[in-house]
Design a protein around this motif. Structure first.
Motif, PDB file in Angstrom:
ATOM      1  N   ARG A  70       4.711  16.552  -3.553  1.00  0.00           N
ATOM      2  CA  ARG A  70       4.692  17.356  -4.771  1.00  0.00           C
ATOM      3  C   ARG A  70       4.965  16.500  -6.006  1.00  0.00           C
ATOM      4  NH1 ARG A  70       7.659  21.772  -1.149  1.00  0.00           N
ATOM      5  NH2 ARG A  70       8.869  19.919  -0.721  1.00  0.00           N
ATOM      6  N   GLU A  71       5.924  15.624  -5.900  1.00  0.00           N
ATOM      7  CA  GLU A  71       6.252  14.763  -7.029  1.00  0.00           C
ATOM      8  C   GLU A  71       5.131  13.780  -7.331  1.00  0.00           C
ATOM      9  OE1 GLU A  71       9.529  11.290  -7.918  1.00  0.00           O
ATOM     10  OE2 GLU A  71      10.227  13.139  -6.969  1.00  0.00           O
ATOM     11  N   ASN A  72       4.419  13.356  -6.296  1.00  0.00           N
ATOM     12  CA  ASN A  72       3.361  12.354  -6.451  1.00  0.00           C
ATOM     13  C   ASN A  72       1.967  12.956  -6.278  1.00  0.00           C
ATOM     14  OD1 ASN A  72       4.956   9.714  -6.653  1.00  0.00           O
ATOM     15  ND2 ASN A  72       5.835  10.667  -4.825  1.00  0.00           N
ATOM     16  N   TRP A  73       1.836  14.239  -6.592  1.00  0.00           N
ATOM     17  CA  TRP A  73       0.577  14.923  -6.359  1.00  0.00           C
ATOM     18  C   TRP A  73      -0.621  14.255  -7.028  1.00  0.00           C
ATOM     19  CZ3 TRP A  73      -2.240  17.570  -3.344  1.00  0.00           C
ATOM     20  CH2 TRP A  73      -3.429  18.161  -3.805  1.00  0.00           C
ATOM     21  N   PRO A  74      -0.572  13.824  -8.297  1.00  0.00           N
ATOM     22  CA  PRO A  74      -1.763  13.219  -8.909  1.00  0.00           C
ATOM     23  C   PRO A  74      -2.300  12.024  -8.123  1.00  0.00           C
ATOM     24  CG  PRO A  74      -0.168  13.765 -10.602  1.00  0.00           C
ATOM     25  CD  PRO A  74       0.526  13.958  -9.285  1.00  0.00           C
ATOM     26  N   ALA A  75      -1.410  11.175  -7.615  1.00  0.00           N
ATOM     27  CA  ALA A  75      -1.855  10.010  -6.845  1.00  0.00           C
ATOM     28  C   ALA A  75      -2.478  10.434  -5.520  1.00  0.00           C
ATOM     29  CB  ALA A  75      -0.676   9.065  -6.596  1.00  0.00           C
ATOM     30  N   PHE A  76      -1.886  11.444  -4.886  1.00  0.00           N
ATOM     31  CA  PHE A  76      -2.433  11.904  -3.614  1.00  0.00           C
ATOM     32  C   PHE A  76      -3.765  12.613  -3.821  1.00  0.00           C
ATOM     33  CE2 PHE A  76      -2.110  14.783   0.264  1.00  0.00           C
ATOM     34  CZ  PHE A  76      -2.455  13.767   1.151  1.00  0.00           C
ATOM     35  N   ALA A  77      -3.866  13.412  -4.879  1.00  0.00           N
ATOM     36  CA  ALA A  77      -5.129  14.096  -5.172  1.00  0.00           C
ATOM     37  C   ALA A  77      -6.251  13.097  -5.402  1.00  0.00           C
ATOM     38  CB  ALA A  77      -4.959  15.003  -6.393  1.00  0.00           C
ATOM     39  N   GLU A  78      -5.940  11.976  -6.043  1.00  0.00           N
ATOM     40  CA  GLU A  78      -6.957  10.947  -6.250  1.00  0.00           C
ATOM     41  C   GLU A  78      -7.440  10.397  -4.919  1.00  0.00           C
ATOM     42  OE1 GLU A  78      -7.435   6.530  -8.354  1.00  0.00           O
ATOM     43  OE2 GLU A  78      -5.558   7.642  -8.531  1.00  0.00           O
ATOM     44  N   ALA A  79      -6.515  10.169  -3.988  1.00  0.00           N
ATOM     45  CA  ALA A  79      -6.904   9.674  -2.663  1.00  0.00           C
ATOM     46  C   ALA A  79      -7.717  10.714  -1.907  1.00  0.00           C
ATOM     47  CB  ALA A  79      -5.659   9.288  -1.862  1.00  0.00           C
ATOM     48  N   LEU A  80      -7.384  11.986  -2.045  1.00  0.00           N
ATOM     49  CA  LEU A  80      -8.112  13.051  -1.357  1.00  0.00           C
ATOM     50  C   LEU A  80      -9.518  13.235  -1.929  1.00  0.00           C
ATOM     51  CD1 LEU A  80      -5.348  15.810  -1.101  1.00  0.00           C
ATOM     52  CD2 LEU A  80      -6.143  14.308   0.736  1.00  0.00           C
ATOM     53  N   ARG A  81      -9.650  13.074  -3.220  1.00  0.00           N
ATOM     54  CA  ARG A  81     -10.948  13.296  -3.861  1.00  0.00           C
ATOM     55  C   ARG A  81     -11.998  12.304  -3.359  1.00  0.00           C
ATOM     56  NH1 ARG A  81      -8.996  14.379  -8.341  1.00  0.00           N
ATOM     57  NH2 ARG A  81      -9.171  16.646  -8.154  1.00  0.00           N
ATOM     58  N   ALA A  82     -11.551  11.148  -2.874  1.00  0.00           N
ATOM     59  CA  ALA A  82     -12.472  10.168  -2.301  1.00  0.00           C
ATOM     60  C   ALA A  82     -12.933  10.565  -0.900  1.00  0.00           C
ATOM     61  CB  ALA A  82     -11.800   8.797  -2.255  1.00  0.00           C
ATOM     62  N   HIS A  83     -12.471  11.732  -0.409  1.00  0.00           N
ATOM     63  CA  HIS A  83     -12.822  12.250   0.919  1.00  0.00           C
ATOM     64  C   HIS A  83     -12.491  11.224   2.002  1.00  0.00           C
ATOM     65  CE1 HIS A  83     -15.948  13.991   3.920  1.00  0.00           C
ATOM     66  NE2 HIS A  83     -14.796  14.628   4.020  1.00  0.00           N
ATOM     67  N   PRO A  84     -11.199  10.938   2.182  1.00  0.00           N
ATOM     68  CA  PRO A  84     -10.795   9.919   3.154  1.00  0.00           C
ATOM     69  C   PRO A  84     -11.058  10.351   4.594  1.00  0.00           C
ATOM     70  CG  PRO A  84      -8.877  11.102   2.376  1.00  0.00           C
ATOM     71  CD  PRO A  84     -10.039  11.575   1.538  1.00  0.00           C
ATOM     72  N   PHE A  85     -11.091   9.367   5.483  1.00  0.00           N
ATOM     73  CA  PHE A  85     -11.295   9.634   6.900  1.00  0.00           C
ATOM     74  C   PHE A  85     -10.203  10.554   7.445  1.00  0.00           C
ATOM     75  CE2 PHE A  85      -9.967   8.361  11.226  1.00  0.00           C
ATOM     76  CZ  PHE A  85     -11.061   8.818  11.936  1.00  0.00           C
ATOM     77  N   TYR A  86      -8.971  10.353   6.980  1.00  0.00           N
ATOM     78  CA  TYR A  86      -7.826  11.099   7.511  1.00  0.00           C
ATOM     79  C   TYR A  86      -6.809  11.299   6.397  1.00  0.00           C
ATOM     80  CZ  TYR A  86      -3.433  11.861  10.069  1.00  0.00           C
ATOM     81  OH  TYR A  86      -2.232  12.357  10.507  1.00  0.00           O
ATOM     82  N   ALA A  87      -6.236  12.480   6.301  1.00  0.00           N
ATOM     83  CA  ALA A  87      -5.177  12.735   5.330  1.00  0.00           C
ATOM     84  C   ALA A  87      -4.213  13.762   5.907  1.00  0.00           C
ATOM     85  CB  ALA A  87      -5.747  13.223   4.006  1.00  0.00           C
ATOM     86  N   LYS A  88      -2.952  13.630   5.529  1.00  0.00           N
ATOM     87  CA  LYS A  88      -1.932  14.534   6.057  1.00  0.00           C
ATOM     88  C   LYS A  88      -0.782  14.632   5.069  1.00  0.00           C
ATOM     89  CE  LYS A  88       1.448  14.836   9.853  1.00  0.00           C
ATOM     90  NZ  LYS A  88       1.936  14.180  11.092  1.00  0.00           N
ATOM     91  N   ALA A  89      -0.216  15.817   4.944  1.00  0.00           N
ATOM     92  CA  ALA A  89       1.027  16.029   4.218  1.00  0.00           C
ATOM     93  C   ALA A  89       1.943  16.817   5.137  1.00  0.00           C
ATOM     94  CB  ALA A  89       0.788  16.786   2.917  1.00  0.00           C
ATOM     95  N   GLY A  90       3.203  16.410   5.222  1.00  0.00           N
ATOM     96  CA  GLY A  90       4.153  17.083   6.097  1.00  0.00           C
ATOM     97  C   GLY A  90       5.397  17.486   5.334  1.00  0.00           C
TER      98      GLY A  90
END
Length: 280
Positions: A70-90
């Motif tokens: 949540r605190e680092n959402w912008p950085a994670f959203a950027e990684a997700l937007r590239a449609h990575p092979f695998y992504a997870k949040a726990g």
């Protein structure tokens, strides 16, 4: 299963293919953001610990690791937007001792499926406990899927209880290859559950929302803005018994794959009807 209470018990799945009007990377971002907002951003849970990870490709490539999604959402959203092979949040309970590990009470994921990532499997898991019998909570699960899949026409979606397998029960029982199911997912429905997501092509073959609602097999039938339907079998997840499951099976039989399902030794308590859908 042992006597310990599960840390998670409800699983939510949705499969995307290349036929979405919105880029899949954007749909992945939307899935994660919607899951966080619906399930992991209220009350005491806001203070709980979380993490996020993303791997760019099957062979590795760029890796993103963050301690607080949540605190680092912008950085994670950027990684997700590239449609990575695998992504997870726990998500897990906060601990004073950073070396101590607690079971996760929630998880969100995405992963490429099929050769070359033809499909994307989206997932979420959370602890519902007795809320599986609460109509308001169960309606919220449907609301989540409708919001999270806005702009998509998923080839399949499902909500299950105490079933953590990433392949639908019907796939396991019919013993067909996962790749074949993916390639035919707009020709045959991959399975059925308490909530079943049906792509636009199969919804049309079934007569559309009004025809399915008229069968009496579903408590709610919702149309997705991007195409397809969400079918809710019973008002609550706790109420999805064998009778309700059989009614769903009969309503969806015209678009289910042919074949006689068999028990799978690797998976106990398959929630399916052991009949050939082509004979209904």
């Amino acid at each position: 299963m042992d006597d310990e209470a599960p840390s998670m018990d409800v699983t939510i799945w949705a499969t995307l293919d290349e036929q979405a009007a919105v880029p899949r990377g954007d749909l992945v971002v939307h899935w994660f953001r919607t899951a966080i907002d619906f399930f992991f951003s209220s009350g005491a849970k806001e203070t709980a610990d979380s993490y996020a990870r993303a791997t760019e490709s099957f062979s590795g490539g760029r890796r993103t690791r963050l301690r607080d999604v949540r605190e680092n959402w912008p950085a994670f959203a950027e990684a997700l937007r590239a449609h990575p092979f695998y992504a997870k949040a726990g998500f897990h309970e906060a601990s004073v001792d950073k070396g101590q590990w607690f079971d996760e009470y929630g998880r969100i994921g995405s992963e490429h499926e099929g050769r070359g990532g033809t499909h994307t499997e989206l997932s979420a898991a959370l602890l519902a406990g007795e809320r599986i019998g609460d109509p308001d909570f169960c309606a919220r699960l449907v609301d989540f899927l409708a919001a999270a899949l806005d702009g998509a026409d998923p080839v399949f979606a499902r909500v299950d209880y105490l079933n953590f397998h990433d392949k639908p029960d019907l796939e396991a029982a019919l013993r067909r290859s996962h790749r074949k199911y993916l390639s035919e997912s707009r020709t045959y429905l991959r399975g059925y559950s308490w909530i079943t997501g049906v792509p636009g092509e199969l919804a049309a073959r079934l007569g559309g929302a009004s025809r399915l609602a008229a069968t009496g097999a579903f408590h709610d039938v919702r149309e997705l803005r991007g195409g397809g339907l969400l079918l809710q079998a019973t008002e609550t997840l706790a109420g999805y018994d064998d009778r309700a499951m059989r009614e769903v099976f009969r309503a969806l039989a015209p678009v289910l794959p042919p074949g006689i399902p068999e028990d799978d030794p690797a998976r106990e308590n398959l929630r399916i009807v052991f009949e050939d859908a082509s004979g209904v």
